[in-house]
Design an enzyme around this catalytic site. Structure first.
Site, PDB file in Angstrom:
ATOM      1  N   THR A  17       0.823  -1.213   0.000  1.00  0.00           N
ATOM      2  CA  THR A  17       0.000   0.000   0.000  1.00  0.00           C
ATOM      3  C   THR A  17       0.857   1.263   0.000  1.00  0.00           C
ATOM      4  O   THR A  17       0.488   2.267  -0.627  1.00  0.00           O
ATOM      5  CB  THR A  17      -0.971   0.027   1.192  1.00  0.00           C
ATOM      6  OG1 THR A  17      -0.249   0.044   2.419  1.00  0.00           O
ATOM      7  CG2 THR A  17      -1.911  -1.171   1.158  1.00  0.00           C
ATOM      8  N   ASN A 111      12.800   4.066   5.917  1.00  0.00           N
ATOM      9  CA  ASN A 111      11.800   3.099   6.361  1.00  0.00           C
ATOM     10  C   ASN A 111      10.613   3.860   6.941  1.00  0.00           C
ATOM     11  O   ASN A 111      10.743   5.012   7.356  1.00  0.00           O
ATOM     12  CB  ASN A 111      12.393   2.159   7.417  1.00  0.00           C
ATOM     13  CG  ASN A 111      11.422   1.065   7.823  1.00  0.00           C
ATOM     14  OD1 ASN A 111      10.746   0.473   6.993  1.00  0.00           O
ATOM     15  ND2 ASN A 111      11.344   0.794   9.118  1.00  0.00           N
ATOM     16  N   HIS A 113       7.550   3.322   9.875  1.00  0.00           N
ATOM     17  CA  HIS A 113       7.205   2.454  11.014  1.00  0.00           C
ATOM     18  C   HIS A 113       5.947   2.976  11.677  1.00  0.00           C
ATOM     19  O   HIS A 113       5.846   4.171  11.996  1.00  0.00           O
ATOM     20  CB  HIS A 113       8.357   2.432  12.026  1.00  0.00           C
ATOM     21  CG  HIS A 113       8.100   1.503  13.170  1.00  0.00           C
ATOM     22  ND1 HIS A 113       8.144   0.141  13.051  1.00  0.00           N
ATOM     23  CD2 HIS A 113       7.784   1.758  14.470  1.00  0.00           C
ATOM     24  CE1 HIS A 113       7.873  -0.420  14.221  1.00  0.00           C
ATOM     25  NE2 HIS A 113       7.646   0.544  15.095  1.00  0.00           N
ATOM     26  N   LEU A 148      17.270  -1.391  15.171  1.00  0.00           N
ATOM     27  CA  LEU A 148      15.952  -1.661  14.608  1.00  0.00           C
ATOM     28  C   LEU A 148      14.999  -0.519  14.919  1.00  0.00           C
ATOM     29  O   LEU A 148      14.773  -0.190  16.089  1.00  0.00           O
ATOM     30  CB  LEU A 148      15.407  -2.984  15.167  1.00  0.00           C
ATOM     31  CG  LEU A 148      14.010  -3.381  14.705  1.00  0.00           C
ATOM     32  CD1 LEU A 148      14.004  -3.670  13.204  1.00  0.00           C
ATOM     33  CD2 LEU A 148      13.507  -4.581  15.496  1.00  0.00           C
ATOM     34  N   ASP A 149      14.455   0.088  13.867  1.00  0.00           N
ATOM     35  CA  ASP A 149      13.505   1.201  14.000  1.00  0.00           C
ATOM     36  C   ASP A 149      14.085   2.329  14.847  1.00  0.00           C
ATOM     37  O   ASP A 149      13.342   3.049  15.523  1.00  0.00           O
ATOM     38  CB  ASP A 149      12.179   0.721  14.603  1.00  0.00           C
ATOM     39  CG  ASP A 149      11.519  -0.357  13.767  1.00  0.00           C
ATOM     40  OD1 ASP A 149      11.628  -0.301  12.540  1.00  0.00           O
ATOM     41  OD2 ASP A 149      10.910  -1.273  14.361  1.00  0.00           O
ATOM     42  N   GLN A 177      -2.266   8.209   7.158  1.00  0.00           N
ATOM     43  CA  GLN A 177      -1.154   9.148   7.298  1.00  0.00           C
ATOM     44  C   GLN A 177       0.129   8.613   6.659  1.00  0.00           C
ATOM     45  O   GLN A 177       0.934   9.381   6.129  1.00  0.00           O
ATOM     46  CB  GLN A 177      -0.920   9.465   8.778  1.00  0.00           C
ATOM     47  CG  GLN A 177      -2.087  10.147   9.456  1.00  0.00           C
ATOM     48  CD  GLN A 177      -2.483  11.429   8.766  1.00  0.00           C
ATOM     49  OE1 GLN A 177      -1.639  12.267   8.454  1.00  0.00           O
ATOM     50  NE2 GLN A 177      -3.778  11.592   8.503  1.00  0.00           N
ATOM     51  N   GLU A 178       0.321   7.300   6.710  1.00  0.00           N
ATOM     52  CA  GLU A 178       1.482   6.701   6.044  1.00  0.00           C
ATOM     53  C   GLU A 178       1.524   7.110   4.584  1.00  0.00           C
ATOM     54  O   GLU A 178       2.583   7.471   4.042  1.00  0.00           O
ATOM     55  CB  GLU A 178       1.421   5.174   6.136  1.00  0.00           C
ATOM     56  CG  GLU A 178       1.603   4.598   7.523  1.00  0.00           C
ATOM     57  CD  GLU A 178       1.502   3.070   7.515  1.00  0.00           C
ATOM     58  OE1 GLU A 178       1.691   2.470   6.438  1.00  0.00           O
ATOM     59  OE2 GLU A 178       1.226   2.500   8.582  1.00  0.00           O
TER      60      GLU A 178
END
Length: 219
Positions: A17, A111, A113, A148-149, A177-178
């Site tokens: 998506t 990335n 998240h 990580l993240d 919002q992504e």
């Protein structure tokens, strides 16, 4: 590739998506970047179909065919580098990356998240926010580092947690919002406005706050 255009390789594992949001932004003319390839570690990822419909090259590198994470990441890097990307975008790529891979693309890998980092690194972020009784939740785009993240935040969007929210309703609100902020971040990078330096994100020559550029939808 047209001179001055940013080459982008997108890595996916699932439905894609956020990839679709990038494609849509490109087609609307608000993302000036060449989406030159979409690579998946899962041959059944629906995002591959999205890429094909958008006339983007697709590749599959099945991680189950490799004896180790290091071997897979080395093969993945060789595949990516064949497209000579300026930026690597992780869009639901569900693999923990090795330090060598991360270092190879340091400062040119993003990335997204689904949490207000540094809260809720890792999985099940919506459930964890609900269980904690949080009043706000959201999503963060960040540069990728070995933690990580944990890389420097670029942009963060906050949404309210409403009475009666479920994991699904909260996830849907965050996902909206992504699809707004990921194309924004990629466009900033493509326009040479965004960079990583000194373990910070910089926009237009100024260091961003630790949470990145903030879009607050909680009011």
């Amino acid at each position: 590739m047209t001179a001055g255009t940013t080459n982008v390789v997108v890595l996916i594992s699932g439905s894609g998506t956020n990839l679709q949001a990038l494609i849509d932004a490109r087609d609307r003319g608000v993302l000036n970047a060449e989406l030159c390839a979409v690579i998946s570690n899962r041959p059944d990822a629906y995002g591959l179909q999205r890429a094909e419909r958008a006339a983007i090259a697709t590749e599959v590198l099945d991680h189950t065919a490799f004896a180790s994470r290091d071997a897979f990441d080395a093969a993945m890097a060789a595949l990516i580098d064949g497209y000579r990307p300026d930026l690597v975008v992780l869009a639901g790529f569900m693999r923990i990356l090795t330090p060598a891979f991360v270092q190879r693309y340091a400062g040119r890998m993003l990335n997204i998240h689904p949490s207000l980092l540094p809260k809720y690194q890792g999985l099940h972020t919506h459930r964890r926010a609900l269980e904690a009784g949080d009043r706000e939740h959201g999503v963060t785009v960040h540069f990728v580092t070995e933690e990580l993240d944990g890389g420097p935040a670029v942009i963060q969007a906050r949404v309210p947690v409403r009475p009666g929210d479920t994991v699904e309703t909260l996830a849907n609100r965050v996902r909206q919002q992504e699809h707004i902020i990921y194309p924004m971040a990629v466009q900033w990078f493509s326009a040479a406005r965004l960079r990583m330096a000194d373990n910070r994100s910089w926009l237009d020559g100024e260091p961003l706050p630790r949470h990145g550029y903030l879009i607050d939808n909680t009011g």
